[in-house]
Write a protein that holds these residues in place. Structure first.
Motif, PDB file in Angstrom:
ATOM      1  N   UNK A  25       0.826  -1.204   0.000  1.00 15.53           N
ATOM      2  CA  UNK A  25       0.000   0.000   0.000  1.00 15.53           C
ATOM      3  C   UNK A  25       0.863   1.257   0.000  1.00 15.53           C
ATOM      4  N   UNK A  26       2.175   1.097  -0.229  1.00 11.89           N
ATOM      5  CA  UNK A  26       3.095   2.232  -0.166  1.00 11.89           C
ATOM      6  C   UNK A  26       3.569   2.701  -1.540  1.00 11.89           C
ATOM      7  N   UNK A  27       3.666   1.774  -2.481  1.00 16.81           N
ATOM      8  CA  UNK A  27       4.242   2.102  -3.784  1.00 16.81           C
ATOM      9  C   UNK A  27       5.742   1.925  -3.821  1.00 16.81           C
ATOM     10  N   UNK A  28       6.281   1.192  -2.842  1.00  7.89           N
ATOM     11  CA  UNK A  28       7.725   0.975  -2.775  1.00  7.89           C
ATOM     12  C   UNK A  28       8.102  -0.459  -3.122  1.00  7.89           C
ATOM     13  N   UNK A  50       1.696   6.655  -2.284  1.00 12.83           N
ATOM     14  CA  UNK A  50       2.013   7.322  -1.020  1.00 12.83           C
ATOM     15  C   UNK A  50       3.511   7.594  -0.853  1.00 12.83           C
ATOM     16  N   UNK A  51       4.362   6.664  -1.296  1.00 11.76           N
ATOM     17  CA  UNK A  51       5.812   6.872  -1.185  1.00 11.76           C
ATOM     18  C   UNK A  51       6.263   8.047  -2.048  1.00 11.76           C
ATOM     19  N   UNK A  52       5.728   8.127  -3.258  1.00 15.39           N
ATOM     20  CA  UNK A  52       6.079   9.240  -4.140  1.00 15.39           C
ATOM     21  C   UNK A  52       5.609  10.561  -3.539  1.00 15.39           C
ATOM     22  N   UNK A  53       4.400  10.580  -2.989  1.00 13.80           N
ATOM     23  CA  UNK A  53       3.866  11.800  -2.374  1.00 13.80           C
ATOM     24  C   UNK A  53       4.685  12.234  -1.165  1.00 13.80           C
ATOM     25  N   UNK A  54       5.291  11.275  -0.467  1.00 13.97           N
ATOM     26  CA  UNK A  54       6.103  11.587   0.711  1.00 13.97           C
ATOM     27  C   UNK A  54       7.534  11.960   0.352  1.00 13.97           C
ATOM     28  N   UNK A  55       7.883  11.867  -0.944  1.00  9.75           N
ATOM     29  CA  UNK A  55       9.210  12.278  -1.381  1.00  9.75           C
ATOM     30  C   UNK A  55      10.268  11.198  -1.345  1.00  9.75           C
ATOM     31  N   UNK A  56       9.881   9.936  -1.156  1.00  9.64           N
ATOM     32  CA  UNK A  56      10.854   8.840  -1.183  1.00  9.64           C
ATOM     33  C   UNK A  56      11.315   8.660  -2.627  1.00  9.64           C
ATOM     34  N   UNK A  57      12.615   8.428  -2.810  1.00  7.87           N
ATOM     35  CA  UNK A  57      13.182   8.357  -4.160  1.00  7.87           C
ATOM     36  C   UNK A  57      13.977   7.074  -4.367  1.00  7.87           C
ATOM     37  N   UNK A  89       2.758   5.224   8.083  1.00  9.22           N
ATOM     38  CA  UNK A  89       4.048   4.638   8.411  1.00  9.22           C
ATOM     39  C   UNK A  89       5.097   5.733   8.284  1.00  9.22           C
ATOM     40  N   UNK A  90       5.954   5.788   9.277  1.00  8.05           N
ATOM     41  CA  UNK A  90       7.024   6.792   9.275  1.00  8.05           C
ATOM     42  C   UNK A  90       8.332   6.097   8.907  1.00  8.05           C
ATOM     43  N   UNK A  91       8.934   6.533   7.817  1.00  4.21           N
ATOM     44  CA  UNK A  91      10.210   5.995   7.368  1.00  4.21           C
ATOM     45  C   UNK A  91      11.298   7.031   7.567  1.00  4.21           C
ATOM     46  N   UNK A  92      12.422   6.592   8.075  1.00  5.75           N
ATOM     47  CA  UNK A  92      13.615   7.426   8.089  1.00  5.75           C
ATOM     48  C   UNK A  92      14.463   6.918   6.933  1.00  5.75           C
ATOM     49  N   UNK A  93      14.779   7.804   5.990  1.00  2.00           N
ATOM     50  CA  UNK A  93      15.532   7.393   4.801  1.00  2.00           C
ATOM     51  C   UNK A  93      16.799   8.215   4.667  1.00  2.00           C
ATOM     52  N   UNK A  94      17.846   7.566   4.178  1.00  2.00           N
ATOM     53  CA  UNK A  94      19.118   8.231   3.934  1.00  2.00           C
ATOM     54  C   UNK A  94      19.279   8.397   2.432  1.00  2.00           C
TER      55      UNK A  94
END
Length: 110
Positions: A25-28, A50-57, A89-94
């Motif tokens: 359900x995240x798109x990741x 949702x991942x794209x909207x949250x700025x995950x790349x 869901x809260x992701x911390x990404x580097x």
């Protein structure tokens, strides 16, 4: 069964028929880049998800999920947390040398 030459597929009901099937359900799409399986790297981000909207790349490394370090989780455990549509869901990404937090509002994608 798949009949590739005719472009057909047959399915048969099994014991799980009718049970809910939760999918991402995240798109990741995440993978471990090495054999330790203590890291999770983003290999695809579905456009409009949702991942794209949250700025995950692409190529972001997921450091933690809801505060739990990825190093102590399996990929299946991470993916399970990304299947619960209707939750956050809260992701911390580097990304490179910087770390940022992305909050995903999970929703049904298929």
């Amino acid at each position: 069964w798949f009949d590739y030459p005719k472009g057909q597929m047959w399915v048969r009901k099994n014991a799980q028929f009718g049970e809910p099937f939760d999918y991402d359900a995240s798109g990741l799409v995440i993978e471990s880049p090495d054999d330790t399986y203590r890291r999770a790297v983003v290999k695809n981000v579905v456009a409009g998800s949702p991942a794209a909207a949250a700025g995950v790349a692409l190529d972001d490394e997921v450091v933690s999920v809801d505060g739990a370090p990825v190093a102590g989780m399996t990929l299946d455990a991470i993916r399970a947390k990304l299947r619960r549509a209707g939750t956050r869901v809260r992701l911390e990404v580097r990304r490179g040398q910087t770390t940022q937090v992305a909050e995903l509002a999970l929703r049904t994608l298929i």
